[in-house]
Each structure stands twice: as structure tokens, then as C-alpha cells.
Design an enzyme around this catalytic site. Structure first.
Site, PDB file in Angstrom:
ATOM      1  N   GLY A  13       0.873  -1.157  -0.060  1.00 22.83           N
ATOM      2  CA  GLY A  13      -0.185   0.046   0.093  1.00 22.83           C
ATOM      3  C   GLY A  13       0.954   1.351   0.106  1.00 22.83           C
ATOM      4  N   ALA A  14       0.589   2.271  -1.080  1.00 22.28           N
ATOM      5  CA  ALA A  14       1.306   3.493  -1.147  1.00 22.28           C
ATOM      6  C   ALA A  14       0.543   4.375  -0.621  1.00 22.28           C
ATOM      7  N   TYR A  16      -0.719   6.909   2.966  1.00 21.71           N
ATOM      8  CA  TYR A  16       0.059   7.817   3.867  1.00 21.71           C
ATOM      9  C   TYR A  16       0.955   7.110   4.657  1.00 21.71           C
ATOM     10  N   ASN A  40       1.696  -1.399  -4.771  1.00 19.73           N
ATOM     11  CA  ASN A  40       0.360  -0.586  -4.723  1.00 19.73           C
ATOM     12  C   ASN A  40      -0.465  -1.084  -5.903  1.00 19.73           C
ATOM     13  N   LYS A  41      -1.794  -0.930  -5.784  1.00 19.01           N
ATOM     14  CA  LYS A  41      -2.624  -1.163  -6.955  1.00 19.01           C
ATOM     15  C   LYS A  41      -2.530  -0.147  -8.102  1.00 19.01           C
ATOM     16  N   GLU A 173     -17.363  17.138   5.471  1.00 20.20           N
ATOM     17  CA  GLU A 173     -16.422  17.953   4.398  1.00 20.20           C
ATOM     18  C   GLU A 173     -17.183  17.753   3.175  1.00 20.20           C
ATOM     19  N   ALA A 317      -4.765  10.284   8.673  1.00 19.90           N
ATOM     20  CA  ALA A 317      -3.836  10.500   7.712  1.00 19.90           C
ATOM     21  C   ALA A 317      -2.530  10.923   8.892  1.00 19.90           C
ATOM     22  N   GLN A 318      -2.865  11.590   9.787  1.00 23.91           N
ATOM     23  CA  GLN A 318      -1.900  12.237  10.917  1.00 23.91           C
ATOM     24  C   GLN A 318      -1.129  11.128  11.321  1.00 23.91           C
ATOM     25  N   LYS A 377      -5.733  24.437   7.461  1.00 23.64           N
ATOM     26  CA  LYS A 377      -5.864  23.145   6.973  1.00 23.64           C
ATOM     27  C   LYS A 377      -4.944  23.330   5.563  1.00 23.64           C
TER      28      LYS A 377
HETATM   29  P1  FAD Z   1      -4.659   5.022   2.439  1.00 19.97           P
HETATM   30  O1  FAD Z   1      -4.129   6.342   2.522  1.00 19.97           O
HETATM   31  O2  FAD Z   1      -5.961   4.709   2.225  1.00 19.97           O
HETATM   32  O3  FAD Z   1      -3.724   4.146   1.329  1.00 19.97           O
HETATM   33  C1  FAD Z   1      -3.876   2.751   1.146  1.00 19.97           C
HETATM   34  C2  FAD Z   1      -3.352   2.361   0.118  1.00 19.97           C
HETATM   35  O4  FAD Z   1      -3.224   1.006  -0.232  1.00 19.97           O
HETATM   36  C3  FAD Z   1      -3.761   3.125  -1.362  1.00 19.97           C
HETATM   37  O5  FAD Z   1      -2.730   3.509  -2.087  1.00 19.97           O
HETATM   38  C4  FAD Z   1      -4.599   1.837  -1.841  1.00 19.97           C
HETATM   39  O6  FAD Z   1      -4.457   2.184  -3.135  1.00 19.97           O
HETATM   40  C5  FAD Z   1      -3.540   0.684  -1.661  1.00 19.97           C
HETATM   41  N1  FAD Z   1      -4.183  -0.478  -1.553  1.00 19.97           N
HETATM   42  C6  FAD Z   1      -5.532  -0.713  -0.934  1.00 19.97           C
HETATM   43  N2  FAD Z   1      -5.879  -2.134  -1.247  1.00 19.97           N
HETATM   44  C7  FAD Z   1      -4.888  -2.654  -2.081  1.00 19.97           C
HETATM   45  C8  FAD Z   1      -4.523  -4.084  -2.479  1.00 19.97           C
HETATM   46  N3  FAD Z   1      -5.253  -5.040  -2.397  1.00 19.97           N
HETATM   47  N4  FAD Z   1      -3.531  -4.050  -3.406  1.00 19.97           N
HETATM   48  C9  FAD Z   1      -2.443  -3.191  -3.545  1.00 19.97           C
HETATM   49  N5  FAD Z   1      -2.777  -1.819  -3.056  1.00 19.97           N
HETATM   50  C10 FAD Z   1      -3.727  -1.504  -2.299  1.00 19.97           C
HETATM   51  N6  FAD Z   1      -7.134  12.254   8.056  1.00 19.97           N
HETATM   52  C11 FAD Z   1      -6.435  13.294   8.550  1.00 19.97           C
HETATM   53  O7  FAD Z   1      -5.532  12.992   9.393  1.00 19.97           O
HETATM   54  N7  FAD Z   1      -6.658  14.621   8.223  1.00 19.97           N
HETATM   55  C12 FAD Z   1      -7.686  14.911   7.278  1.00 19.97           C
HETATM   56  O8  FAD Z   1      -7.825  16.102   6.945  1.00 19.97           O
HETATM   57  C13 FAD Z   1      -8.438  13.837   6.802  1.00 19.97           C
HETATM   58  N8  FAD Z   1      -9.358  13.989   5.691  1.00 19.97           N
HETATM   59  C14 FAD Z   1      -9.913  12.953   5.020  1.00 19.97           C
HETATM   60  C15 FAD Z   1     -10.978  13.376   4.123  1.00 19.97           C
HETATM   61  C16 FAD Z   1     -11.643  12.226   3.411  1.00 19.97           C
HETATM   62  C17 FAD Z   1     -12.637  12.689   2.410  1.00 19.97           C
HETATM   63  C18 FAD Z   1     -11.248  11.018   3.997  1.00 19.97           C
HETATM   64  C19 FAD Z   1     -12.091   9.946   3.246  1.00 19.97           C
HETATM   65  C20 FAD Z   1     -10.488  10.843   4.865  1.00 19.97           C
HETATM   66  C21 FAD Z   1      -9.700  11.794   5.358  1.00 19.97           C
HETATM   67  N9  FAD Z   1      -8.903  11.496   6.583  1.00 19.97           N
HETATM   68  C22 FAD Z   1      -8.134  12.513   7.165  1.00 19.97           C
HETATM   69  C23 FAD Z   1      -8.470  10.243   6.830  1.00 19.97           C
HETATM   70  C24 FAD Z   1      -7.116   9.511   6.151  1.00 19.97           C
HETATM   71  O9  FAD Z   1      -7.541   9.899   4.821  1.00 19.97           O
HETATM   72  C25 FAD Z   1      -6.744   8.245   6.485  1.00 19.97           C
HETATM   73  O10 FAD Z   1      -6.922   7.972   7.829  1.00 19.97           O
HETATM   74  C26 FAD Z   1      -5.634   7.730   5.523  1.00 19.97           C
HETATM   75  O11 FAD Z   1      -5.797   7.881   4.191  1.00 19.97           O
HETATM   76  C27 FAD Z   1      -5.244   6.433   6.076  1.00 19.97           C
HETATM   77  O12 FAD Z   1      -3.846   6.238   5.508  1.00 19.97           O
HETATM   78  P2  FAD Z   1      -3.403   4.749   4.912  1.00 19.97           P
HETATM   79  O13 FAD Z   1      -2.215   4.803   4.578  1.00 19.97           O
HETATM   80  O14 FAD Z   1      -3.785   3.701   6.119  1.00 19.97           O
HETATM   81  O15 FAD Z   1      -4.348   4.284   3.735  1.00 19.97           O
HETATM   82  P1  NAD Z   2     -16.611   8.580  11.395  1.00 18.85           P
HETATM   83  O1  NAD Z   2     -16.600   7.098  11.864  1.00 18.85           O
HETATM   84  O2  NAD Z   2     -15.842   9.408  11.960  1.00 18.85           O
HETATM   85  O3  NAD Z   2     -18.113   9.137  11.071  1.00 18.85           O
HETATM   86  C1  NAD Z   2     -19.466   8.530  10.722  1.00 18.85           C
HETATM   87  C2  NAD Z   2     -20.511   8.880  11.166  1.00 18.85           C
HETATM   88  O4  NAD Z   2     -21.522   8.224  10.728  1.00 18.85           O
HETATM   89  C3  NAD Z   2     -20.683   8.809  12.684  1.00 18.85           C
HETATM   90  O5  NAD Z   2     -21.156  10.085  13.123  1.00 18.85           O
HETATM   91  C4  NAD Z   2     -21.708   8.072  12.902  1.00 18.85           C
HETATM   92  O6  NAD Z   2     -22.383   8.240  14.094  1.00 18.85           O
HETATM   93  C5  NAD Z   2     -22.587   7.972  11.589  1.00 18.85           C
HETATM   94  N1  NAD Z   2     -23.159   6.832  11.464  1.00 18.85           N
HETATM   95  C6  NAD Z   2     -22.936   5.602  11.463  1.00 18.85           C
HETATM   96  N2  NAD Z   2     -24.029   4.728  11.201  1.00 18.85           N
HETATM   97  C7  NAD Z   2     -24.841   5.558  10.952  1.00 18.85           C
HETATM   98  C8  NAD Z   2     -26.366   5.079  10.297  1.00 18.85           C
HETATM   99  N3  NAD Z   2     -26.808   3.998  10.223  1.00 18.85           N
HETATM  100  N4  NAD Z   2     -27.051   6.203  10.009  1.00 18.85           N
HETATM  101  C9  NAD Z   2     -26.677   7.448  10.143  1.00 18.85           C
HETATM  102  N5  NAD Z   2     -25.349   7.801  10.450  1.00 18.85           N
HETATM  103  C10 NAD Z   2     -24.665   6.728  10.815  1.00 18.85           C
HETATM  104  O7  NAD Z   2     -16.220   8.279   9.845  1.00 18.85           O
HETATM  105  P2  NAD Z   2     -15.843   9.223   8.904  1.00 18.85           P
HETATM  106  O8  NAD Z   2     -16.382  10.441   8.758  1.00 18.85           O
HETATM  107  O9  NAD Z   2     -15.551   8.459   7.454  1.00 18.85           O
HETATM  108  O10 NAD Z   2     -14.150   9.266   9.230  1.00 18.85           O
HETATM  109  C11 NAD Z   2     -13.387   7.995   8.925  1.00 18.85           C
HETATM  110  C12 NAD Z   2     -11.942   8.401   9.786  1.00 18.85           C
HETATM  111  O11 NAD Z   2     -11.378   9.452   8.947  1.00 18.85           O
HETATM  112  C13 NAD Z   2     -12.215   9.186  11.110  1.00 18.85           C
HETATM  113  O12 NAD Z   2     -11.084   8.676  11.956  1.00 18.85           O
HETATM  114  C14 NAD Z   2     -11.949  10.759  10.853  1.00 18.85           C
HETATM  115  O13 NAD Z   2     -11.435  11.313  11.966  1.00 18.85           O
HETATM  116  C15 NAD Z   2     -10.967  10.645   9.798  1.00 18.85           C
HETATM  117  N6  NAD Z   2     -11.287  11.945   8.904  1.00 18.85           N
HETATM  118  C16 NAD Z   2     -10.871  12.965   9.412  1.00 18.85           C
HETATM  119  C17 NAD Z   2     -10.876  14.262   8.593  1.00 18.85           C
HETATM  120  C18 NAD Z   2     -10.249  15.588   9.063  1.00 18.85           C
HETATM  121  O14 NAD Z   2      -9.472  15.435  10.064  1.00 18.85           O
HETATM  122  N7  NAD Z   2     -10.451  16.360   8.448  1.00 18.85           N
HETATM  123  C19 NAD Z   2     -11.853  14.189   7.465  1.00 18.85           C
HETATM  124  C20 NAD Z   2     -12.380  12.732   7.238  1.00 18.85           C
HETATM  125  C21 NAD Z   2     -12.178  11.765   7.752  1.00 18.85           C
END
Ligand code: FAD
Ligand code: NAD
Length: 400
Positions: A13-14, A16, A40-41, A173, A317-318, A377
Site C-alpha cells: 500500500g502506497a 500515507y 500498490n494497486k 467535508e 492520515a496524521q 488546513k
Molecule cells: P490510504 O491512504 O487509504 O492508502 C492505502 C493504499 O493501499 C492506497 O494507495 C491503495 O491504493 C492501496 N491498496 C488498497 N488495497 C490494495 C490492494 N489490495 N493491493 C494493492 N494496494 C492496495 N485524516 C486526517 O488526518 N486529516 C484529514 O484532513 C483527513 N481528511 C480526510 C478526508 C476524507 C474525504 C477521507 C475519506 C479521509 C480523511 N482522513 C483525514 C483520513 C485519512 O485519509 C486516512 O486515515 C488515511 O488515508 C489512512 O492512510 P493509510 O495509509 O492507512 O491508507
Molecule cells: P466516522 O466514523 O468519523 O463518522 C461516521 C459517522 O456516521 C458517525 O458520526 C456515525 O454516528 C454516523 N453513522 C454511523 N451509522 C449511521 C447510520 N446508520 N445512519 C446515520 N449515521 C450513521 O467516519 P468518517 O467521517 O468516514 O471518518 C473516518 C476517519 O477519517 C475518522 O477517523 C476521521 O477522523 C477521519 N477523517 C478526518 C478528517 C479530518 O480530520 N478533516 C476528515 C475525514 C475523515
């Protein structure tokens, strides 16, 4: 079977966690000190933390991609583009979908998370989720398709109803971005903006459960002013081809349902035989899987308990990035016969965007809102890009 020489470090996985581990190894290891392979995929890394923007169409998905060539030194890291099919921890090998087998001395699992549907009927089949470039490209296209259909079937108001299930950070968001995009879509498709509904549905008694109540109120006020409707304390019970059914039996018809109700670890880890809780591995202080001194787990696949609250740290991601640093340092120590360093998350804060120019956040004890939070941000995004690819990547991708 591809045979690698010792010490063979295999990173899955590539994201964070995985990519930061790889780039730190690249920086810290001498040539030929270890054979490092990253699988990575895709041949790019994606900025998951930006994916709500291309999903809504407020930025192009290319912007959220980082070409792996730009950050990897292929003299130090072998890159294999492939999809991991299975992990065999006891045989010390990993199988890819194309039949390739990769052996390892040390494994780093960083495969990220998957949507948690809690067994809710119909979600997997009928709802979209914000996970990858592929998934957000489809969401954007679908939203546009719904707009394009409406004037041809004007009695179908549901085409213009967008349900977002879950008002956690991802849901909040995303609705912020979608609300920003609606005026442009209405102009492009000659649609009356008053007919469009964005409904964010949350099961808990508040949006952003557990977050600072004053900031939650601010966020909801901003989003409501942009036209987002909230249904709080209202669990979704079922998703159908026509919309969602709430726990109180009410049906909301919607042409688009986006599930942002939470995440679980990757199913491949679950199927590997390593002990997991909702797909996440409860790692030891050095990020190793229980019972395996040679298998490290980083990012959303890992689970660590916050001793102050006795609850798992939320997957972010942090934390994934910090784990990448620690994991690389410990792998180098293992190769050189040094001491392992325990992983301790250093939480710098949380920042969440509410769309154009608006955000909320807590940094240390300081609450931020509005444009100051939005600037912080952007700076935090910039910091990550700098860690990954130095000043050139930061300047190339920065959003000013
Ligand atoms: P990922 O970043 O998801 O990477 C996983 C990698 O594995 C990918 O490159 C994928 O292609 C690869 N992979 C998966 N399956 C396979 C496979 N079978 N074979 C090969 N490769 C594979 N967190 C914060 O701290 N701050 C934020 O502001 C924030 N904002 C977010 C906003 C959104 C919309 C979302 C969805 C999440 C956000 N998060 C944020 C959460 C954060 O993105 C995740 O916690 C973070 O991406 C986790 O990193 P990771 O390395 O575990 O996985
Ligand atoms: P989350 O688990 O943080 O939030 C999911 C929400 O869905 C919860 O409030 C939960 O009560 C609600 N929910 C669950 N079941 C439900 C149902 N049946 N009907 C209606 N609501 C329901 O998940 P996320 O927002 O996808 O975030 C995933 C992770 O990524 C978290 O750790 C989050 O902190 C992180 N993240 C961080 C940021 C940021 O820091 N800016 C942004 C996006 C995600």
C-alpha cells in the site's frame, strides 16, 4: 515466485502509512543495505484527505494524485504495481491477483480502510463511498448525470436529492463541497436551485460526535446557510435503489446516496489470520502485529488505544504519517542491530473543511473557525506534501 535477497522489506500500500515508510527508508538506508519493495494497486498515491473535493467536482481528481515516480528513487525502492490478494504471515509471503508471489523478511501492511456498513441492507449495492480516485470520479459523474436527467423527467425531484449518510468528518467535508458546487451545476443544466436538496443524516445525537460542541454548531450554521439540511439522531436503516429508509420507517427518495458512516480495516488483513478488531490490527508499541515480530501494520489497518480515553485513536492520515516515520526508523534499526523505538502519536490537532474559505479546527487547546481554520488546513496539507516530495511537490500541488 519472485525471490528477493536479504533483508527483504515488503510494503503493501502506497497510502500515507506505506508511502511515508518507503520514502523514509529511501532516505535512511544506504544503497543495497536492504531490498525494499513497495506494492500498490495504482502507479500513483492519492491524497485521500482531499477526495471530498473531486467527489463533489470542486477540484479535478488529477490534483489529488501524486505520481509515484515523482517521490520514489527506484534505485532504492522496487515498485510493483499490483493488487494484493492475500497475505500468508506464517509462510512469509504475499500473493498478488496476477499470480505473482512476493517473499519477505519484514512486512509492512498499509492497505488502508474500507467503508463500514454495519450490515445495513442495500448500502454496498446502492450507495457510493468516498475512498479512491476511481470512486470519486464515479460520484462526480453520477451527480452530473442526475442533473442532466432532471429536465427530461421533471417529475423526478429525487434526481436532485442528495443523501449523505453519516455526519462525521467525511460527511461534513463532502456536503460543504457539494453545496459549493450546486450553483454551478444549476447554471450548467438549467435547473432551479430551489429544487435541489442535500440531506446529511446522522445517527448520533449530534453531528461530528465527540468534537467540540461550539465548533460543531458553527459548522452546522455555515452548512445550513449553504443549503444543507441535517437530520440528526436519525439512523439510516436501509438503502434501496430509490433512496434510504430511516429507523423511524420514513423513506427519503434520492437519486444519489453517499455513505460516509465510518470505516473498518482492509478485508485482506482480516482474511490473513492475523488477529483483528473490525479489520484493524491491535498492534504492539512498535506497531507489530500480535505474535509476529516481523510484521508491522501502519495507518487505518492498525489500531492503537489512547490510554487517556481507553478508546482507539481514530484512523487518520496524521497518525498514519507518524507511523510511517516510526516504522521506517525501526526497520533501519532492525537491519543495523539497533534498538526499537516505541510509537507515540503526537496529536497536533484536527482541521475540517466546510467548503470554500471555511473550516473548523482545534490545534492544541486553540479553537479555530472560518478563514483562519481554512488557512491552517491548507498549511497542514502543504506540510504533508513537503514531507513526501519536498518543496517541488508542495508548490506543484498547493492550493492557494
Ligand atoms: P490510504 O491512504 O487509504 O492508502 C492505502 C493504499 O493501499 C492506497 O494507495 C491503495 O491504493 C492501496 N491498496 C488498497 N488495497 C490494495 C490492494 N489490495 N493491493 C494493492 N494496494 C492496495 N485524516 C486526517 O488526518 N486529516 C484529514 O484532513 C483527513 N481528511 C480526510 C478526508 C476524507 C474525504 C477521507 C475519506 C479521509 C480523511 N482522513 C483525514 C483520513 C485519512 O485519509 C486516512 O486515515 C488515511 O488515508 C489512512 O492512510 P493509510 O495509509 O492507512 O491508507
Ligand atoms: P466516522 O466514523 O468519523 O463518522 C461516521 C459517522 O456516521 C458517525 O458520526 C456515525 O454516528 C454516523 N453513522 C454511523 N451509522 C449511521 C447510520 N446508520 N445512519 C446515520 N449515521 C450513521 O467516519 P468518517 O467521517 O468516514 O471518518 C473516518 C476517519 O477519517 C475518522 O477517523 C476521521 O477522523 C477521519 N477523517 C478526518 C478528517 C479530518 O480530520 N478533516 C476528515 C475525514 C475523515
Amino acid at each position: 515466485m519472485i525471490e528477493l535477497s536479504t533483508s527483504r522489506i515488503l510494503i503493501l500500500g502506497a497510502g500515507y502509512g506505506g508511502l511515508v515508510t518507503a520514502t523514509r527508508l529511501q532516505k535512511g538506508l544506504n544503497y543495497n543495505e536492504a531490498e525494499v519493495t513497495l506494492v500498490n494497486k495504482y502507479d500513483y498515491h492519492y491524497l485521500t484527505t482531499w477526495l471530498h473535493e473531486p467527489a463533489a467536482g470542486t477540484s479535478h481528481h488529477e490534483r489529488a494524485k501524486v505520481d509515484l515516480n515523482e517521490v520514489l528513487d527506484t534505485k532504492k525502492i522496487n515498485f510493483v504495481q499490483g493488487t494484493v490478494e492475500s497475505i500468508e504471515p506464517d509462510n512469509k509471503k504475499v500473493k498478488l491477483e496476477d499470480g505473482t508471489e512476493l517473499a519477505f523478511d519484514y512486512l509492512v501492511i498499509g492497505l488502508g480502510s474500507e467503508p463500514e456498513t454495519f450490515g445495513i441492507e442495500g448500502l454496498k449495492e446502492h450507495a457510493f463511498s468516498i475512498r479512491t480516485i476511481d470512486s470519486v470520479r464515479m460520484i462526480k459523474e453520477h451527480i452530473e448525470y442526475m442533473f442532466s436527467r432532471f429536465n427530461n423527467e421533471p417529475d423526478r425531484r429525487d434526481y436532485l436529492t442528495f443523501v449523505v449518510g453519516g455526519a462525521g468528518f467525511t460527511g461534513i467535508e463532502f456536503v460543504g463541497e457539494l453545496a459549493d458546487r450546486i450553483p454551478e451545476l444549476c447554471r450548467e443544466f438549467d435547473v432551479d436551485p430551489n429544487l435541489v436538496r442535500i440531506i446529511n443524516i446522522e445517527a448520533a445525537p449530534t453531528a461530528l460526535p465527540g468534537f467540540d460542541p461550539e465548533l460543531v454548531e458553527y459548522a452546522m450554521d455555515v452548512l445550513k446557510r449553504k443549503g444543507v439540511e441535517f437530520l440528526i439522531n436519525t439512523p439510516i436503516k436501509e438503502c434501496t435503489p430509490d433512496g434510504v429508509i430511516l429507523a423511524n420507517g420514513e423513506e427519503i427518495k434520492a437519486g444519489t446516496v453517499i455513505w460516509t458512516g465510518g470505516v473498518r480495516g482492509n478485508h485482506i488483513v482480516e482474511e490473513s489470520g492475523i488477529d483483528v478488531m473490525r479489520g484493524r490490527v491491535k498492534v504492539d508499541e512498535y506497531l507489530r502485529a500480535p505474535g509476529y515480530e516481523d510484521i508491522f501494520v501502519v495507518g487505518d489497518c492498525s489500531l492503537i488505544i489512547n490510554e487517556e480515553t481507553d478508546r482507539p485513536y481514530p484512523p487518520t492520515a496524521q497518525i498514519a504519517t507518524q507511523q510511517g516515520f516510526n516504522c521506517a526508523e525501526n526497520l533501519i534499526a532492525l537491519i543495523r542491530g539497533g534498538e526499537l523505538k516505541p510509537f507515540k502519536p503526537e496529536l497536533k490537532g484536527t482541521l475540517a473543511s466546510l467548503g470554500r474559505g471555511e473550516a473548523i479546527g482545534v490545534i492544541g487547546n486553540k479553537k479555530l473557525l472560518g478563514s483562519s481554520a481554512a488557512i491552517m488546513k491548507k498549511l497542514s496539507d502543504l506540510r504533508y506534501l513537503f514531507i513526501l516530495g519536498g518543496i517541488s511537490l508542495a508548490l506543484k500541488k498547493a492550493k492557494f
